[in-house]
Design a protein around this motif. Sequence first.
Motif, mmCIF file in Angstrom:
data_model
loop_
_atom_site.group_PDB
_atom_site.id
_atom_site.type_symbol
_atom_site.label_atom_id
_atom_site.label_comp_id
_atom_site.label_asym_id
_atom_site.label_seq_id
_atom_site.Cartn_x
_atom_site.Cartn_y
_atom_site.Cartn_z
ATOM 1 N N THR A 107 48.186 11.925 -12.863
ATOM 2 C CA THR A 107 47.471 12.990 -12.183
ATOM 3 C C THR A 107 48.066 14.298 -12.678
ATOM 4 O OG1 THR A 107 46.835 13.826 -9.997
ATOM 5 C CG2 THR A 107 49.057 12.937 -10.208
ATOM 6 N N THR B 214 47.144 14.133 -7.087
ATOM 7 C CA THR B 214 47.489 13.146 -6.061
ATOM 8 C C THR B 214 48.880 13.460 -5.499
ATOM 9 O OG1 THR B 214 46.244 11.507 -7.310
ATOM 10 C CG2 THR B 214 47.750 10.678 -5.624
ATOM 11 N N MET C 221 43.780 10.752 -12.161
ATOM 12 C CA MET C 221 43.283 11.204 -10.867
ATOM 13 C C MET C 221 43.144 12.728 -10.917
ATOM 14 S SD MET C 221 43.432 8.170 -9.398
ATOM 15 C CE MET C 221 43.321 7.348 -10.997
#
Lengths: 500, 268
Positions: A408, A79, A75
């Motif tokens: 992430t 995140t 991500m």
Amino acid sequence: MQHPFPCGRINRRAFLADSGMGFTGLALGAMLHQDGIARADEPTAVPPLTKGGPGGVVGQPHDAPRAKSVIWFFMLGGTSHLESFDPKPALDQYAGKTIDESPYKGAVVDSPFYRKNVRDFAGVPRDLMPTLYPTQVAFRKRGMSGIEVSDWWPHVGGCIDDIAVIRSMWTTDNDHAAQLQFHTGRHIFDGFYPSIGSWVHYGLGSAGNNLPQFVVMGQPPGDCCGGVGTHDGSYLGPEHSGVELALDPAAPLPFGTPGNTVTVEERRSQLDLLERLNQLAGVEYPADAALRARVKAYELAFRMQMSVPEVVRLEDETAETHNLYGLNDPAAGTVARQSLVARRLVERGVRFVQIYHGGGGGGSWDAHSNLKDNHQKMCAQVDRPIAGLLKDLQRRGLLDETLVVWATEFGRTPGSERSNGRDHHPYGFSVWMAGGGLKGGLVHGATDDLGFHAVEHRHYVTDVHATLLHQLGLDPRRLAVPGQKRLDIDYGEPIHEIIG
Amino acid sequence: MKPLHRMIVLSSTYRMVSSGGHAIDRRAGGINPPIRTTRAASPAVEAASPAVEIGGLTPPARRNQHVDPDNRYLWRMNSRRMEAEIVRDSVLATSGALDISPGGPETPESEGQTVFRRSLYFRLTPNEKMKLLELFDAADPNQCYRRRESVVPQQSLALFNSGLAIDRARALAATLSAEAAASGEPGGEAGFVVTAFESVLSRAPTNEERIACERFLTEHTELLQHPTRTPFAGTGGAKRPPAPDPRQRARENLLLVLYNHNDFVTIR
């Protein structure tokens, strides 16, 4: 015309390069011999590997593998751990107060971890965001394990019993080049290093089929933040870089067909000539990595152009499978297709599938403001497809041999960024891993009461690398190339507590 | 800056070949005597001599390769891949199609396969990039970072399958065949191979290369006459049909191979 080698004889250089080790194996094969480096690729005569000793079996891992493939979701933008996998009731209790006004004064800035390792891109430390910001979403206990997952991740939450959540990650870059760092283990100030996917590719090599073994989908990070360095082979050589794949079955690869005025037979014959000409011209450059890579790239390109369209042709899958991934969901459709293609790739033996979400610039998860809207929207794009993939792998018996990583570059600050969002937070954040012989339904490590510092079982990003390499049967300390020094931090340590 | 540039490009270090650390002059058809670098190099790194060659490298070059595989001490020239714009422009220039007229408004990137202006003049924004250039690591329009020199299979597909490459190979074959016919010295397949190498790679073929290409032309002509063949799917990007004459079509296909030769995109 000058005729130095009458009777069609080849010259000595060409003969020596042709014979023995063969063209592509020449330089590398020699280097591997003299340095005893374990690496799998060309079937050269590297002596069989004995545990703890030098040498390497081609195409074989160092130890018995638990997993064959990795699917790596990343991500981009950061995140929030506080709104996904790491609930902190204290944030609601002290919302609007500063950290100093809360009972946790001191725990943050007096911690030995505060700014200890962080190297800021701008050269000046990022402001501490002192005003605590309440959690923007409810959490609930899920599965048999009762692990709390936020309501923005209902589908992944439904799979929590297969997932090992790691709540104690830390990294050293306070800006989005942490994306590069998560994949290479090094701060961008150190430069570019091989990415984790390229290490896997280097270590396990090609299974010799018609697909690239390290496939990348989705938009990669912007050039600010590492760019394609996050799937680059760096000093391992470009042949170990990830191959970008698009989802359109008519054109999964740019320039995937010469069109119907060209036949397969004439192309095959052209490729044979090309290989011969490159071989002849390359005699003077036995150590030219780019030439070696280009020779391989042409062969792979031809095989890819024949076999890739089939992999991305998702009509072969049932409507039930489409629905499981959310293929027809307007929000989740893209990641759903990527996830389903990922399963089809690992079914066909591909080693490493990397799926970027939110690529471009710093990354779309970067919720400095409007965190609630942003994360709700972003989660809706990935939650169902990722969960669908886990379920699909499970029911096909593939989850045991496929390690799924969700990660992430960093989390988000417990304090608000003077608005309705959170800033970058490298001091403590969450990732998770599932399948591939790991335990499920497990939380490992913890942040402090505010979700600020990782305080229990702290893990730097390369511990994630070491864990998946371990499951693939590779020893990171034996993955090396001559002349390239690696640091202890590059190797990481497998997270033994989550290994089944 | 000019005296500095002159000093750099005339230095023996800059003029070394990328293969083994000696200066080379292909036009003279051979390898020059070794030139020791004037720059203080590591004592462990020797200037290479072309005396005895094993596996394509002289013994000093082999030692250097072992001591300094990354060429930090500049014991040889580094090979570079052409930048994206130069790859495209070179395909056009070698086939006589490059439009070098300067200036004017930018050209839509979608016309990159059919409009033969220099690559420099095409639109390049975060959302509007010419795929061909992007695949060869064109500059990021937003940022000012060092370009990368990747080698990926998609580049192979671009140079083999793009309408630009196929059309230009077909056009160049027609030009070269017409020129040979007009000159009254057709030269046959051997002559064509030499002209093809000179046109695309700016050098003559070695004897072995010439033999391989001649054999290709013969065998490929036969292959093209074979009745059962499997066309690729899709329409592709090529606008120009292949030559109906198998012999001419084999020449087109040879030129496309040369556009895909490692030496075409590599600066030594």
